[in-house]
Design a protein around this motif. Structure first.
Motif, PDB file in Angstrom:
ATOM      1  N   TRP A 125      -8.824  -0.043   1.711  1.00 31.61           N
ATOM      2  CA  TRP A 125      -8.341  -1.423   1.928  1.00 31.61           C
ATOM      3  C   TRP A 125      -8.635  -2.230   0.678  1.00 31.61           C
ATOM      4  CZ3 TRP A 125     -10.459  -4.717   6.637  1.00 31.61           C
ATOM      5  CH2 TRP A 125      -9.743  -5.905   6.743  1.00 31.61           C
ATOM      6  N   ARG A 126      -7.614  -2.841   0.118  1.00 25.84           N
ATOM      7  CA  ARG A 126      -7.794  -3.698  -1.045  1.00 25.84           C
ATOM      8  C   ARG A 126      -6.968  -4.963  -0.876  1.00 25.84           C
ATOM      9  NH1 ARG A 126      -7.033   1.075  -4.866  1.00 25.84           N
ATOM     10  NH2 ARG A 126      -7.883   2.086  -3.027  1.00 25.84           N
ATOM     11  N   ILE A 127      -7.401  -6.061  -1.491  1.00 26.66           N
ATOM     12  CA  ILE A 127      -6.785  -7.363  -1.279  1.00 26.66           C
ATOM     13  C   ILE A 127      -6.504  -8.055  -2.612  1.00 26.66           C
ATOM     14  CG2 ILE A 127      -7.743  -7.696   1.029  1.00 26.66           C
ATOM     15  CD1 ILE A 127      -9.930  -9.407  -0.192  1.00 26.66           C
ATOM     16  N   SER A 128      -5.548  -9.004  -2.546  1.00 23.69           N
ATOM     17  CA  SER A 128      -5.183  -9.782  -3.733  1.00 23.69           C
ATOM     18  C   SER A 128      -4.625 -11.128  -3.296  1.00 23.69           C
ATOM     19  CB  SER A 128      -4.133  -9.042  -4.564  1.00 23.69           C
ATOM     20  OG  SER A 128      -3.675  -9.831  -5.648  1.00 23.69           O
ATOM     21  N   LYS A 129      -4.839 -12.144  -4.111  1.00 20.11           N
ATOM     22  CA  LYS A 129      -4.266 -13.461  -3.863  1.00 20.11           C
ATOM     23  C   LYS A 129      -2.936 -13.653  -4.577  1.00 20.11           C
ATOM     24  CE  LYS A 129      -7.692 -15.324  -1.449  1.00 20.11           C
ATOM     25  NZ  LYS A 129      -7.531 -15.788  -0.045  1.00 20.11           N
ATOM     26  N   ASP A 130      -2.671 -12.801  -5.589  1.00 21.65           N
ATOM     27  CA  ASP A 130      -1.518 -13.065  -6.448  1.00 21.65           C
ATOM     28  C   ASP A 130      -0.663 -11.832  -6.729  1.00 21.65           C
ATOM     29  OD1 ASP A 130      -3.225 -11.619  -8.061  1.00 21.65           O
ATOM     30  OD2 ASP A 130      -3.496 -13.194  -9.567  1.00 21.65           O
ATOM     31  N   LEU A 131      -0.929 -10.712  -6.051  1.00 23.25           N
ATOM     32  CA  LEU A 131      -0.224  -9.446  -6.284  1.00 23.25           C
ATOM     33  C   LEU A 131      -0.541  -8.855  -7.660  1.00 23.25           C
ATOM     34  CD1 LEU A 131       3.373  -9.973  -4.806  1.00 23.25           C
ATOM     35  CD2 LEU A 131       1.504  -8.609  -3.846  1.00 23.25           C
ATOM     36  N   LYS A 132      -1.522  -9.429  -8.334  1.00 24.71           N
ATOM     37  CA  LYS A 132      -1.865  -8.954  -9.675  1.00 24.71           C
ATOM     38  C   LYS A 132      -3.260  -8.332  -9.694  1.00 24.71           C
ATOM     39  CE  LYS A 132       0.997 -12.524 -11.859  1.00 24.71           C
ATOM     40  NZ  LYS A 132       1.001 -13.710 -12.766  1.00 24.71           N
ATOM     41  N   VAL A 133      -4.264  -9.115  -9.363  1.00 26.71           N
ATOM     42  CA  VAL A 133      -5.656  -8.656  -9.403  1.00 26.71           C
ATOM     43  C   VAL A 133      -6.068  -8.197  -8.006  1.00 26.71           C
ATOM     44  CG1 VAL A 133      -8.028  -9.256  -9.936  1.00 26.71           C
ATOM     45  CG2 VAL A 133      -6.153 -10.294 -11.246  1.00 26.71           C
ATOM     46  N   TRP A 134      -6.500  -6.925  -7.898  1.00 27.12           N
ATOM     47  CA  TRP A 134      -6.827  -6.330  -6.609  1.00 27.12           C
ATOM     48  C   TRP A 134      -8.302  -5.991  -6.536  1.00 27.12           C
ATOM     49  CZ3 TRP A 134      -3.282  -6.000  -2.711  1.00 27.12           C
ATOM     50  CH2 TRP A 134      -1.962  -6.309  -3.073  1.00 27.12           C
ATOM     51  N   THR A 135      -8.921  -6.277  -5.388  1.00 23.12           N
ATOM     52  CA  THR A 135     -10.332  -5.998  -5.185  1.00 23.12           C
ATOM     53  C   THR A 135     -10.534  -5.160  -3.934  1.00 23.12           C
ATOM     54  OG1 THR A 135     -10.644  -8.072  -3.964  1.00 23.12           O
ATOM     55  CG2 THR A 135     -11.066  -8.111  -6.350  1.00 23.12           C
ATOM     56  N   ASP A 136     -11.643  -4.444  -3.892  1.00 22.37           N
ATOM     57  CA  ASP A 136     -11.975  -3.579  -2.763  1.00 22.37           C
ATOM     58  C   ASP A 136     -12.370  -4.423  -1.550  1.00 22.37           C
ATOM     59  OD1 ASP A 136     -12.688  -1.486  -1.135  1.00 22.37           O
ATOM     60  OD2 ASP A 136     -14.473  -0.919  -2.274  1.00 22.37           O
ATOM     61  N   ASN A 137     -11.863  -4.090  -0.373  1.00 21.15           N
ATOM     62  CA  ASN A 137     -12.223  -4.770   0.867  1.00 21.15           C
ATOM     63  C   ASN A 137     -12.845  -3.800   1.868  1.00 21.15           C
ATOM     64  OD1 ASN A 137     -12.351  -7.336   2.129  1.00 21.15           O
ATOM     65  ND2 ASN A 137     -10.679  -6.764   3.504  1.00 21.15           N
ATOM     66  N   LYS A 138     -13.408  -2.709   1.352  1.00 15.30           N
ATOM     67  CA  LYS A 138     -14.073  -1.683   2.158  1.00 15.30           C
ATOM     68  C   LYS A 138     -13.081  -1.033   3.126  1.00 15.30           C
ATOM     69  CE  LYS A 138     -18.486  -4.008   1.560  1.00 15.30           C
ATOM     70  NZ  LYS A 138     -19.684  -4.600   2.203  1.00 15.30           N
ATOM     71  N   GLN A 139     -13.566  -0.490   4.238  1.00 14.35           N
ATOM     72  CA  GLN A 139     -12.679   0.168   5.199  1.00 14.35           C
ATOM     73  C   GLN A 139     -12.673  -0.600   6.507  1.00 14.35           C
ATOM     74  OE1 GLN A 139     -14.118   4.141   6.015  1.00 14.35           O
ATOM     75  NE2 GLN A 139     -16.091   3.432   6.742  1.00 14.35           N
TER      76      GLN A 139
END
Length: 350
Positions: free
Chosen positions: A78-92
């Motif tokens: 699971w990964r998340i982004s606010k802008d479709l550019k920078v993605w961060t890990d959101n664990k499982q």
């Protein structure tokens, strides 16, 4: 599709038909020889360790889910982004549910999640299996929100939806939930063997109506006797008057030797028949290519495949994975905007 032991061309450069679909400024830049501005050109952050992605947005946050098994976590990536550019890990979101582990004792991860917002809940269908096996199960879980900081965040597992056993002729993995134009719910799934299948779901339960054993065959990859027939990762997406069935062909998970690619067909009925641009049926192996590496083995991004589709505001986006030849063939998140040509066929601006 997951695990290293599992089992018409779109050129690597933007085609002329795709250039004609670009905004005027971008088209001019392409004509001048400059690289087109694409979603892929701006990706950064946590991109690697991803197979079989799907995407959804809640509020101002984009969420990408993919198969588990990375970094020691068996649950969906699971990964998340606010802008479709920078993605961060959101664990499982969760691990292997107990009922699925009991059914598939040798399973080590959850495969190929599919996420939708259904009647006020986020619903994730997922599969559990082992490499090359027809013994597979698909279930689903729901949560009121994807925001981990919300007091309402909580995944509830709803158990088995469909399962397969050796010899049955098809495989219950790579599921995709679809609600048609009439409000009827469906589940598409399948990998190798008998190809891609479709079953009807009960709108209230998210499962099959008891006693309803009907199944539709949507796409198949003919192969010589005894040979593989690689087709999997189906995703149905409605655009205009048609349902488009996207599928992945050939082989993933072979690092730089991966030759996975995405193609599609369409039908005015969700149950098919799905056909390519020439009217040839997907049940006979025909399809219109959407994402492919050309020349084979000659680009940075190898084996683009196992896609999910997402309508975001005023545009359609295809999310997929590919193997990065510049970083040890790491399976990596990729995004492309989809445009639709004059005949209603998708073109990926990758």
């Amino acid at each position: 599709m997951i695990a290293a032991n599992r089992r018409g061309l779109l050129k690597g450069a933007l085609s002329l038909s795709a250039v004609s679909l670009l905004p005027r400024a971008a088209a001019g830049a392409a004509d001048a020889g400059a690289a087109p501005d694409t979603l892929n050109a701006h990706l950064s952050g946590y991109l690697t360790g991803l197979h079989d992605p799907v995407m959804i947005r809640e509020g101002d946050t984009y969420h990408v889910f993919g198969s588990g098994g990375w970094a020691g976590a068996p649950g969906p990536s699971w990964r998340i982004s606010k802008d479709l550019k920078v993605w961060t890990d959101n664990k499982q979101p969760f691990g292997i549910p107990g009922w699925a582990h009991e059914a598939i004792p040798d399973a080590t991860s959850v495969w190929a999640p599919d996420i939708s917002f259904v009647d006020g809940l986020y619903r994730m269908y997922y599969s559990v299996s082992t490499g090359g096996s027809m013994r597979s199960v698909t279930g689903f879980a729901t949560t009121p929100t994807l925001d981990r900081n919300s007091p309402h965040y909580k995944w509830t597992d709803h158990g088995l939806v469909v399962e397969t056993h050796p010899g049955i002729g098809y495989n219950a993995i790579d599921s995709n939930f679809v609600r048609d134009a009439d409000g009827q719910d469906w589940l598409e799934f399948g990998s190798y063997w008998g190809g891609l299948k479709l079953i009807k779901l009960d709108r209230k339960t998210g499962k099959r109506v008891p006693g309803d054993t009907r199944m539709w065959s949507l796409a198949y990859r003919p192969a010589p006797e005894g040979a593989d027939n690689p087709i999997e990762g189906g995703f149905i997406f409605r655009h205009g008057d048609y349902y488009y069935l996207f599928a992945s062909y050939d082989y993933c998970c072979r690092k730089l030797a991966s030759n996975y690619f995405v193609a599609c067909g369409r039908s005015k009925s969700i149950t098919g028949p799905y056909v390519d641009k020439e009217g040839k049926p997907m049940m006979e192996g025909a399809a219109k290519t959407v994402l492919i590496e050309r020349p084979w083995g000659g680009t940075r991004w190898r084996g683009p495949g196992h896609c999910g589709l997402f309508h975001d505001k005023d545009r359609d986006i295809i999310v997929y994975h590919a193997y990065d030849a510049e970083h040890d063939a790491a399976p990596t998140l990729r995004l492309a905007e989809l445009r639709w040509d004059a005949d209603g066929w998708p073109v990926a601006l990758s």
